[in-house]
Design a protein around this motif. Structure first.
Motif, PDB file in Angstrom:
ATOM      1  N   VAL A 127       0.849  -1.192   0.000  1.00 42.74           N
ATOM      2  CA  VAL A 127       0.000   0.000   0.000  1.00 42.74           C
ATOM      3  C   VAL A 127       0.884   1.243   0.000  1.00 42.74           C
ATOM      4  CG1 VAL A 127      -1.646   1.328   1.391  1.00 42.74           C
ATOM      5  CG2 VAL A 127      -1.909  -1.135   1.159  1.00 42.74           C
ATOM      6  N   CYS A 128       0.533   2.218  -0.836  1.00 39.49           N
ATOM      7  CA  CYS A 128       1.310   3.450  -0.920  1.00 39.49           C
ATOM      8  C   CYS A 128       0.565   4.627  -0.300  1.00 39.49           C
ATOM      9  CB  CYS A 128       1.615   3.786  -2.378  1.00 39.49           C
ATOM     10  SG  CYS A 128       2.763   2.624  -3.149  1.00 39.49           S
ATOM     11  N   ILE A 129       1.344   5.555   0.249  1.00 43.26           N
ATOM     12  CA  ILE A 129       0.783   6.811   0.726  1.00 43.26           C
ATOM     13  C   ILE A 129       0.108   7.484  -0.468  1.00 43.26           C
ATOM     14  CG2 ILE A 129       1.286   9.050   1.784  1.00 43.26           C
ATOM     15  CD1 ILE A 129       1.799   6.526   3.606  1.00 43.26           C
ATOM     16  N   GLY A 130      -1.116   7.928  -0.273  1.00 42.10           N
ATOM     17  CA  GLY A 130      -1.871   8.565  -1.348  1.00 42.10           C
ATOM     18  C   GLY A 130      -2.780   7.624  -2.110  1.00 42.10           C
ATOM     19  N   ASP A 131      -2.623   6.304  -1.913  1.00 42.29           N
ATOM     20  CA  ASP A 131      -3.563   5.366  -2.534  1.00 42.29           C
ATOM     21  C   ASP A 131      -4.970   5.702  -2.057  1.00 42.29           C
ATOM     22  OD1 ASP A 131      -1.485   3.971  -3.720  1.00 42.29           O
ATOM     23  OD2 ASP A 131      -1.765   2.132  -2.554  1.00 42.29           O
ATOM     24  N   ARG A 132      -5.922   5.560  -2.950  1.00 40.37           N
ATOM     25  CA  ARG A 132      -7.326   5.781  -2.588  1.00 40.37           C
ATOM     26  C   ARG A 132      -8.097   4.477  -2.775  1.00 40.37           C
ATOM     27  NH1 ARG A 132      -8.712  11.876  -4.828  1.00 40.37           N
ATOM     28  NH2 ARG A 132      -7.109  12.894  -3.545  1.00 40.37           N
ATOM     29  N   TYR A 133      -8.944   4.201  -1.805  1.00 43.14           N
ATOM     30  CA  TYR A 133      -9.711   2.959  -1.797  1.00 43.14           C
ATOM     31  C   TYR A 133     -11.190   3.245  -1.564  1.00 43.14           C
ATOM     32  CZ  TYR A 133      -5.233   0.585  -1.406  1.00 43.14           C
ATOM     33  OH  TYR A 133      -3.958   0.130  -1.645  1.00 43.14           O
ATOM     34  N   ARG A 134     -12.008   2.524  -2.274  1.00 41.82           N
ATOM     35  CA  ARG A 134     -13.459   2.551  -2.058  1.00 41.82           C
ATOM     36  C   ARG A 134     -13.799   1.325  -1.226  1.00 41.82           C
ATOM     37  NH1 ARG A 134     -17.149   6.100  -2.490  1.00 41.82           N
ATOM     38  NH2 ARG A 134     -16.241   6.888  -4.397  1.00 41.82           N
ATOM     39  N   ILE A 135     -14.479   1.579  -0.102  1.00 40.79           N
ATOM     40  CA  ILE A 135     -15.016   0.509   0.741  1.00 40.79           C
ATOM     41  C   ILE A 135     -16.463   0.861   0.991  1.00 40.79           C
ATOM     42  CG2 ILE A 135     -14.800  -0.796   2.886  1.00 40.79           C
ATOM     43  CD1 ILE A 135     -11.937   0.302   3.166  1.00 40.79           C
ATOM     44  N   GLY A 136     -17.371  -0.011   0.584  1.00 44.36           N
ATOM     45  CA  GLY A 136     -18.783   0.309   0.721  1.00 44.36           C
ATOM     46  C   GLY A 136     -19.073   1.609   0.003  1.00 44.36           C
ATOM     47  N   ALA A 137     -19.734   2.548   0.692  1.00 48.44           N
ATOM     48  CA  ALA A 137     -20.089   3.832   0.089  1.00 48.44           C
ATOM     49  C   ALA A 137     -19.060   4.918   0.384  1.00 48.44           C
ATOM     50  CB  ALA A 137     -21.465   4.267   0.598  1.00 48.44           C
ATOM     51  N   ALA A 138     -17.987   4.593   1.097  1.00 45.22           N
ATOM     52  CA  ALA A 138     -16.993   5.597   1.497  1.00 45.22           C
ATOM     53  C   ALA A 138     -15.739   5.515   0.626  1.00 45.22           C
ATOM     54  CB  ALA A 138     -16.613   5.405   2.968  1.00 45.22           C
ATOM     55  N   LEU A 139     -15.088   6.685   0.466  1.00 48.22           N
ATOM     56  CA  LEU A 139     -13.822   6.761  -0.251  1.00 48.22           C
ATOM     57  C   LEU A 139     -12.753   7.237   0.718  1.00 48.22           C
ATOM     58  CD1 LEU A 139     -12.272   6.584  -2.970  1.00 48.22           C
ATOM     59  CD2 LEU A 139     -12.848   9.020  -3.300  1.00 48.22           C
ATOM     60  N   PHE A 140     -11.629   6.512   0.759  1.00 53.46           N
ATOM     61  CA  PHE A 140     -10.551   6.775   1.707  1.00 53.46           C
ATOM     62  C   PHE A 140      -9.247   7.038   0.968  1.00 53.46           C
ATOM     63  CE2 PHE A 140     -13.505   3.775   3.660  1.00 53.46           C
ATOM     64  CZ  PHE A 140     -13.718   4.324   4.910  1.00 53.46           C
ATOM     65  N   GLU A 141      -8.319   7.737   1.657  1.00 50.88           N
ATOM     66  CA  GLU A 141      -6.970   7.950   1.147  1.00 50.88           C
ATOM     67  C   GLU A 141      -5.975   7.588   2.235  1.00 50.88           C
ATOM     68  OE1 GLU A 141      -5.181  11.303  -1.572  1.00 50.88           O
ATOM     69  OE2 GLU A 141      -5.276  12.012   0.518  1.00 50.88           O
ATOM     70  N   VAL A 142      -4.948   6.811   1.878  1.00 45.34           N
ATOM     71  CA  VAL A 142      -3.896   6.429   2.818  1.00 45.34           C
ATOM     72  C   VAL A 142      -3.033   7.661   3.087  1.00 45.34           C
ATOM     73  CG1 VAL A 142      -1.895   4.934   3.202  1.00 45.34           C
ATOM     74  CG2 VAL A 142      -3.885   4.070   1.936  1.00 45.34           C
ATOM     75  N   THR A 143      -2.848   7.997   4.384  1.00 44.55           N
ATOM     76  CA  THR A 143      -2.102   9.208   4.726  1.00 44.55           C
ATOM     77  C   THR A 143      -0.749   8.949   5.373  1.00 44.55           C
ATOM     78  OG1 THR A 143      -3.245   9.364   6.848  1.00 44.55           O
ATOM     79  CG2 THR A 143      -4.171  10.618   4.990  1.00 44.55           C
ATOM     80  N   GLN A 144      -0.644   7.931   6.226  1.00 45.72           N
ATOM     81  CA  GLN A 144       0.614   7.704   6.934  1.00 45.72           C
ATOM     82  C   GLN A 144       0.570   6.368   7.668  1.00 45.72           C
ATOM     83  OE1 GLN A 144      -0.230  11.192   9.639  1.00 45.72           O
ATOM     84  NE2 GLN A 144       0.661   9.821  11.157  1.00 45.72           N
ATOM     85  N   PRO A 145       1.773   5.875   8.058  1.00 45.91           N
ATOM     86  CA  PRO A 145       1.793   4.687   8.912  1.00 45.91           C
ATOM     87  C   PRO A 145       1.236   5.032  10.292  1.00 45.91           C
ATOM     88  CG  PRO A 145       3.999   5.222   8.083  1.00 45.91           C
ATOM     89  CD  PRO A 145       3.109   6.363   7.735  1.00 45.91           C
ATOM     90  N   ARG A 146       0.891   4.002  11.026  1.00 42.90           N
ATOM     91  CA  ARG A 146       0.425   4.178  12.403  1.00 42.90           C
ATOM     92  C   ARG A 146       1.432   4.980  13.214  1.00 42.90           C
ATOM     93  NH1 ARG A 146      -1.801  -0.425  15.907  1.00 42.90           N
ATOM     94  NH2 ARG A 146      -2.427   0.745  17.725  1.00 42.90           N
ATOM     95  N   VAL A 147       0.925   5.890  14.019  1.00 39.47           N
ATOM     96  CA  VAL A 147       1.737   6.584  15.011  1.00 39.47           C
ATOM     97  C   VAL A 147       1.631   5.721  16.269  1.00 39.47           C
ATOM     98  CG1 VAL A 147       2.025   8.683  16.356  1.00 39.47           C
ATOM     99  CG2 VAL A 147       1.205   8.816  13.983  1.00 39.47           C
ATOM    100  N   THR A 148       2.627   4.878  16.475  1.00 37.58           N
ATOM    101  CA  THR A 148       2.551   3.886  17.541  1.00 37.58           C
ATOM    102  C   THR A 148       2.827   4.534  18.890  1.00 37.58           C
ATOM    103  OG1 THR A 148       3.315   2.244  15.970  1.00 37.58           O
ATOM    104  CG2 THR A 148       3.370   1.641  18.283  1.00 37.58           C
ATOM    105  N   CYS A 149       1.943   4.258  19.847  1.00 34.74           N
ATOM    106  CA  CYS A 149       2.161   4.758  21.201  1.00 34.74           C
ATOM    107  C   CYS A 149       2.013   3.602  22.194  1.00 34.74           C
ATOM    108  CB  CYS A 149       1.216   5.909  21.522  1.00 34.74           C
ATOM    109  SG  CYS A 149      -0.452   5.420  21.966  1.00 34.74           S
TER     110      CYS A 149
END
Length: 190
Positions: A99-121
Motif C-alpha cells: 500500500v502506498c501513501i496517497g492510494d485511494r480505496y473505495r469501501i462500501g459507500a466511502a472513499l478513503f486515502e492512505v495518509t501515513q503509517p500508524r503513530v505507535t504509542c
C-alpha cells in the motif's frame, strides 16, 4: 481481492496503568451491520489523546489480518479478536509493503486515502498487556496505516476494498514507516 473483515469502534475511557490513569480509546470492539464513516471518525468511535491520534489525516486506523497471524506466532498467543490492535478496520489484504501513501480505496459507500503509517504509542501495549508492543510494531515492520475520509459513507464487514487511485510517488507505508522510525535512511528515498 482485499476485503473488510470487521468494523471496530470504542469511546475513550480511563484505565489504571502503572499507578496512573490513562485516558484512551484503544479498546475497539467489532460492531454488526453498516456503520457511517464521517470525516473525523466512524459513528460510535472516538480518540482519547487527540494530540497523537485522530484528526482529518488519522480519522480511521487500518490493520491487516495477516499481521494478526504474524503476531500470534511471534507472541505465542491465540486470544486476539478484531480491534485488538486499536484498529477501526480489520482487513484481509493491503499489506504495508504494498500500500502506498496517497492510494485511494473505495469501501462500501466511502472513499478513503492512505495518509501515513500508524503513530505507535504505548497504549497499544496496555491494551494487549505487552509493554514492548509499540517498539515491536516498528521493529517488525507491521505498523498498519491511517486513512483520511474523502467521501463519507457507510461500510460493513464483508465489503470489498477496491483501489481507485495509486498514490503519487509510490512510496509504501512500510518505506515511510522506516524513514520515520528506523536508522539507515536511503538518501534517494528521503
Amino acid at each position: 481481492m482485499a476485503r473488510l473483515l470487521s468494523v471496530n469502534v470504542g469511546l475513550p475511557r480511563d484505565i489504571a496503568w502503572q499507578g496512573k490513569t490513562v485516558h484512551t480509546a484503544v479498546w475497539k470492539e467489532p460492531v454488526a451491520g453498516r456503520r457511517m464513516v464521517r470525516r473525523l471518525n466512524i459513528d460510535g468511535d472516538g480518540q482519547g489523546d487527540l494530540a497523537g491520534h485522530g484528526g482529518e489525516h488519522r480519522a480511521v486506523f487500518v490493520y491487516q489480518i495477516e499481521s494478526y497471524h504474524y503476531w500470534q506466532s511471534q507472541l505465542g498467543r491465540t486470544d486476539f479478536k478484531y480491534g485488538e490492535f486499536g484498529e477501526n478496520l480489520t482487513i484481509d489484504g493491503l499489506a504495508d509493503d504494498e500500500v502506498c501513501i496517497g492510494d485511494r480505496y473505495r469501501i462500501g459507500a466511502a472513499l478513503f486515502e492512505v495518509t501515513q503509517p500508524r503513530v505507535t504509542c504505548y497504549r497499544v501495549g496496555i491494551r494487549m498487556n505487552e509493554p514492548r508492543m509499540a517498539a515491536l510494531l516498528v521493529a517488525h515492520d507491521r505498523p498498519g496505516f491511517y486513512f483520511r475520509v474523502l467521501d463519507e459513507g457507510e461500510v460493513e464487514a464483508g465489503d470489498e476494498i477496491v483501489r481507485v487511485v495509486r498514490g503519487q510517488g509510490e512510496m509504501t507505508v512500510a518505506e515511510v514507516n522506516a524513514l520515520l522510525y528506523k536508522p539507515g535512511h536511503p538518501a534517494d528515498r528521503l
